[in-house]
Scaffold this active site. Structure first.
Site, PDB file in Angstrom:
ATOM      1  N   ASP A   1      18.913  42.145  95.055  1.00 29.95           N
ATOM      2  CA  ASP A   1      18.166  41.240  95.924  1.00 29.95           C
ATOM      3  C   ASP A   1      19.018  40.020  96.280  1.00 29.95           C
ATOM      4  O   ASP A   1      19.035  39.574  97.436  1.00 29.95           O
ATOM      5  CB  ASP A   1      16.880  40.810  95.222  1.00 29.95           C
ATOM      6  CG  ASP A   1      16.110  39.775  96.018  1.00 29.95           C
ATOM      7  OD1 ASP A   1      15.578  40.117  97.083  1.00 29.95           O
ATOM      8  OD2 ASP A   1      16.043  38.614  95.568  1.00 29.95           O
TER       9      ASP A   1
ATOM     10  N   GLU B   1      17.177  47.922  96.515  1.00 27.81           N
ATOM     11  CA  GLU B   1      17.852  46.714  96.026  1.00 27.81           C
ATOM     12  C   GLU B   1      18.639  47.012  94.751  1.00 27.81           C
ATOM     13  O   GLU B   1      19.743  46.475  94.551  1.00 27.81           O
ATOM     14  CB  GLU B   1      16.823  45.612  95.782  1.00 27.81           C
ATOM     15  CG  GLU B   1      16.234  45.054  97.066  1.00 27.81           C
ATOM     16  CD  GLU B   1      15.197  43.982  96.840  1.00 27.81           C
ATOM     17  OE1 GLU B   1      15.010  43.145  97.752  1.00 27.81           O
ATOM     18  OE2 GLU B   1      14.568  43.969  95.754  1.00 27.81           O
TER      19      GLU B   1
END
Length: 243
Positions: free
Chosen positions: A52, A124
């Site tokens: 992320d 992610e």
């Protein structure tokens, strides 16, 4: 540890376009439901946290340099659209990530491999694994190749963050009434799929689906916005005169 469906995982790596350390790949694909049922294995959540951040810095850096005249607020809207759960789930489906995710029996039974939240988190985590394997520059290449089309679309539309709000603003610009949404849900409560239609002045302008009502409405609004993006202002004037 090897991955069940190793051929599918190998094909996934080819679609991503770079090699990934095998142990990191397994970890990136290990959802907490699988880890729990297997006796407490490590999950992909730490890699998701890392990925992320990698995604955020790459996207932010690109937007900052690609749009030197845009204010912070507009850049933030564009970034939010490109790294949203919905947008990343679309990318995950494009690389066929879902079938490779290791899920527990409950998540498998309820279609977890196609849930936006699970797809987004796994994507992610994959970016985190790419970063640990190759570093930031290769990660940047992967992000721009996979997420780049979303960045380009956000730059073209200027309507990145909230498609429902953007559609309402576009309707106002054209002199059209505010859009309304016709939403239907199908399937059991634990695996419900919603279909939304964005209706503008009595005409269906866009349709979307999602595992949540709000996601289906956003997708429908995005399609409707695209259909009205190049419409002349006279559209609303004509509609008003016919009324």
């Amino acid at each position: 540890m090897s991955i069940p469906g190793q051929q599918a995982a190998d094909a996934l790596v080819r679609r991503i376009g770079v090699s990934i350390d095998p142990d990191l790949l397994v970890l990136a694909l290990t959802h907490r439901s699988f880890a729990y049922e297997a006796g407490g294995l490590p999950t992909n959540e730490r890699l998701e946290f890392l990925g992320d951040s990698v995604l955020g810095i790459v996207v932010t850096d690109h937007l900052y340099h690609a749009h030197p005249d845009l204010p912070e607020g507009e850049l933030a809207k564009m970034r939010a659209a490109c790294v949203s759960q919905k947008s990343l789930a679309v990318v995950a489906r494009q690389i066929e990530l879902g079938p490779c995710i290791l899920l527990g029996k409950g998540e498998t039974a309820t279609g977890g491999s196609n849930k936006d939240s699970i797809l987004c988190d796994a994507f992610e985590a994959i970016l985190g694994a790419v970063y640990l394997t190759h570093g930031i520059e290769t990660s940047r290449d992967v992000v721009m190749r996979l997420v780049g089309p979303s960045l380009a679309a956000a730059a073209r539309s200027g309507a990145a963050l909230d498609w429902k709000t953007s559609l309402q603003e576009r309707c106002a610009e054209l002199g059209l009434p505010a859009p309304v949404y016709d939403v239907e849900g199908e399937g059991p409560d634990h695996a419900r799929v919603f279909t939304a239609r964005a209706v503008v002045d009595g005409q269906v302008r866009g349709q979307g689906t999602g595992t949540a009502k709000k996601h289906a409405e956003q997708e429908a609004a995005a399609a409707a916005y695209a259909s009205l993006e190049d419409a002349p202002a006279e559209v609303g004037t004509a509609a008003a005169s016919q009324a």
